[in-house]
Write an enzyme that holds these catalytic residues in place. Structure first.
Site, mmCIF file in Angstrom:
data_model
loop_
_atom_site.group_PDB
_atom_site.id
_atom_site.type_symbol
_atom_site.label_atom_id
_atom_site.label_comp_id
_atom_site.label_asym_id
_atom_site.label_seq_id
_atom_site.Cartn_x
_atom_site.Cartn_y
_atom_site.Cartn_z
ATOM 1 N N SER A 1 98.581 47.902 18.617
ATOM 2 C CA SER A 1 97.219 47.599 19.060
ATOM 3 C C SER A 1 97.220 47.212 20.542
ATOM 4 C CB SER A 1 96.623 46.501 18.173
ATOM 5 O OG SER A 1 95.240 46.356 18.383
ATOM 6 N N HIS B 1 92.985 49.931 10.719
ATOM 7 C CA HIS B 1 93.618 49.357 11.908
ATOM 8 C C HIS B 1 94.869 48.595 11.483
ATOM 9 C CE1 HIS B 1 93.625 48.206 16.145
ATOM 10 N NE2 HIS B 1 94.045 47.005 15.748
ATOM 11 N N ASP C 1 90.003 54.154 11.626
ATOM 12 C CA ASP C 1 90.166 52.825 12.232
ATOM 13 C C ASP C 1 88.802 52.340 12.713
ATOM 14 O OD1 ASP C 1 90.700 50.619 13.832
ATOM 15 O OD2 ASP C 1 92.499 51.485 14.726
#
Length: 450
Positions: A213, A379, A348
């Site tokens: 991320s 995610h 996501d």
């Protein structure tokens, strides 16, 4: 007094129960329809969509990484919902999380900050016999104690990798700040300090760079900041990053896929984290943060508001746009010449589909880039399982290690003069035929897509 009976009333008697049954059936059908739509049960499973150029390395990777060509199958009842995958990751991280045993390292920074990372030794020899270290950068406000990090590290250790995990500055709950700043979206100082320590402590080790991320933005920016940062790096893997800081924050203000709600929840977490260091941010010398800034923080409902009132001031940016431009890997990723594996999920809820045009363009233009896009995974979810209960190890954990193993074998079989410890950026560009001019053109095209 006598009640008058309507002769027609009796005619409705038999029809009323049938009408009520019809209403019940309609209600059940509606509920089932909503469940099917929300859980995305009618979605089919498929192998990841992989963007790449046809090169000897990409052909080798497809032969060596079966997960890139096989279906990713999430848990049947809920795994096709990106929201539930994301929620389970956010709430639990992983299931049956292993306990890790490592050492915490403390690195003093030039500005007085104290960077920390946790070091975990391999539990056996790597299949190639080489010394290989995973240098891992977690997601926003995360550290080595998060469940998804522990699961990935445990799996990597078992495959023969030493693991170094950065603890984002200010993220550890039991450690005070020693300077008036915290981690930001793209500050690479602490990550660079960790990588430098690993290179000095283990002069023979090769590096596999991994970013999750927000960590994906940091590692790509770090590698692109200087050619020397890519020395001894075998490859880089990023998972679920958004590529463009400005565009990510703009999409976070939209209600599509409940992105505005996720923005609010992330902002609330960041507020709690920042306010836990209130005394350090206000009391230490050289602080750019004042009471007015923290008062604005209390009313913030989005990450963009927090970035404007607090985060950009840690490094003295004059505006929010300058902060996002300078902190984004978009200005550096085209300079990364080591094999680069970019992984995202189509469902996501935090990453708008328009942002995925950036890695697609990179994979089309750069021979070292491979972009994999799964249909499901949410995610940082990527859970696997038959029906209801997910497995402890996720598809994400497996594919990262599988890709790293393939690159280790590829590197092992190359002539010594071409290995990562000896190659620099210019030799790589000559070998692949990518010129500096073409890199600048790619950078401009990425900005256009942003």
């Amino acid at each position: 007094m006598t009640l008058l009976e309507d002769p027609d009333m009796g005619s409705f008697g038999p029809e009323l129960p049938a009408m009520f049954d019809g209403v019940k059936l309609a209600a059940v059908a509606t509920v089932l329809y909503v469940i099917v739509r929300c859980l995305n049960l009618n979605s089919t499973t498929a192998p990841p969509e992989v963007g790449h150029q046809d090169t000897p390395l990409s052909r080798y990777l497809f032969k060596s990484c079966p997960l890139l060509t096989k279906e990713y199958i999430p848990p049947l009842l809920w795994g096709k919902s990106g929201h539930l995958q994301t929620a389970l990751y956010g709430k639990m991280g992983r299931v049956n999380t292993p306990t890790l045993y490592g050492f915490r390292k403390f690195l003093p920074m030039p500005d007085g900050a104290t960077a920390t990372f946790d070091l975990f030794e391999a539990r056996g020899d790597h299949s190639t016999g080489d010394d290989v270290t995973m240098v891992i950068c977690p997601g926003i406000g995360n550290h080595s104690e998060k469940n998804y990090i522990r699961t990935f590290v445990d799996h990597s250790q078992r495959q023969g990798y030493r693991c170094a995990v950065l603890n984002h500055l200010g993220a550890l709950p039991d450690m005070e700040l020693t300077s008036p700043r915290m981690f930001t979206y793209g500050c690479t100082w602490e990550y660079a300090a960790m990588v430098g320590y690993i290179k000095r402590a283990f002069p023979e080790t090769l590096l596999v760079v991994v970013g999750f991320s927000l960590g994906g933005n940091i590692v790509c920016k770090f590698l692109g900041e200087s050619p020397s940062n890519q020395d001894r790096v075998l490859c880089c893997v990023t998972v679920c990053q958004g590529y463009s800081a400005l565009r990510v924050q703009e999409t976070f203000l939209q209600w599509d896929q409940c992105r505005r709600l996720y923005n609010f929840m992330l902002a609330d977490r960041m507020k709690t984290l920042i306010l836990s260091h209130r005394s350090s941010l206000l009391g230490l010398n050289g602080s750019n943060i004042g009471d007015v800034d923290l008062n604005r923080l209390y009313t913030a409902t989005s990450l963009m508001q927090i970035d404007d009132s607090i985060m950009r001031k840690f490094h003295g940016y004059s505006s929010l746009s300058e902060y996002y431009e300078k902190e984004s890997c978009l200005n550096y990723i085209h300079k990364v010449t080591v094999p680069l594996f970019l992984l995202n999920s189509l469902d996501d809820p935090l990453i708008h589909p328009s942002l995925l045009e950036i890695p697609r363009a990179l994979a089309e233009k750069m021979p070292n880039v491979m972009f994999a896009l799964t249909q499901h995974g949410g995610h940082l979810g990527f859970f696997e399982g038959a029906m209801l209960f997910p497995q402890p190890l996720t598809w994400m954990d497996k594919v990262i290690v599988e890709y790293a193993d393939a690159l280790c074998r590829w590197e092992k079989n190359r002539p010594a003069c071409q290995r990562s410890s000896h190659q620099d950026m210019n030799s790589y560009l000559k070998r692949t035929g990518v010129t500096i001019s073409e890199q600048h053109n790619l950078h401009r095209s990425l900005e256009t897509k942003q």
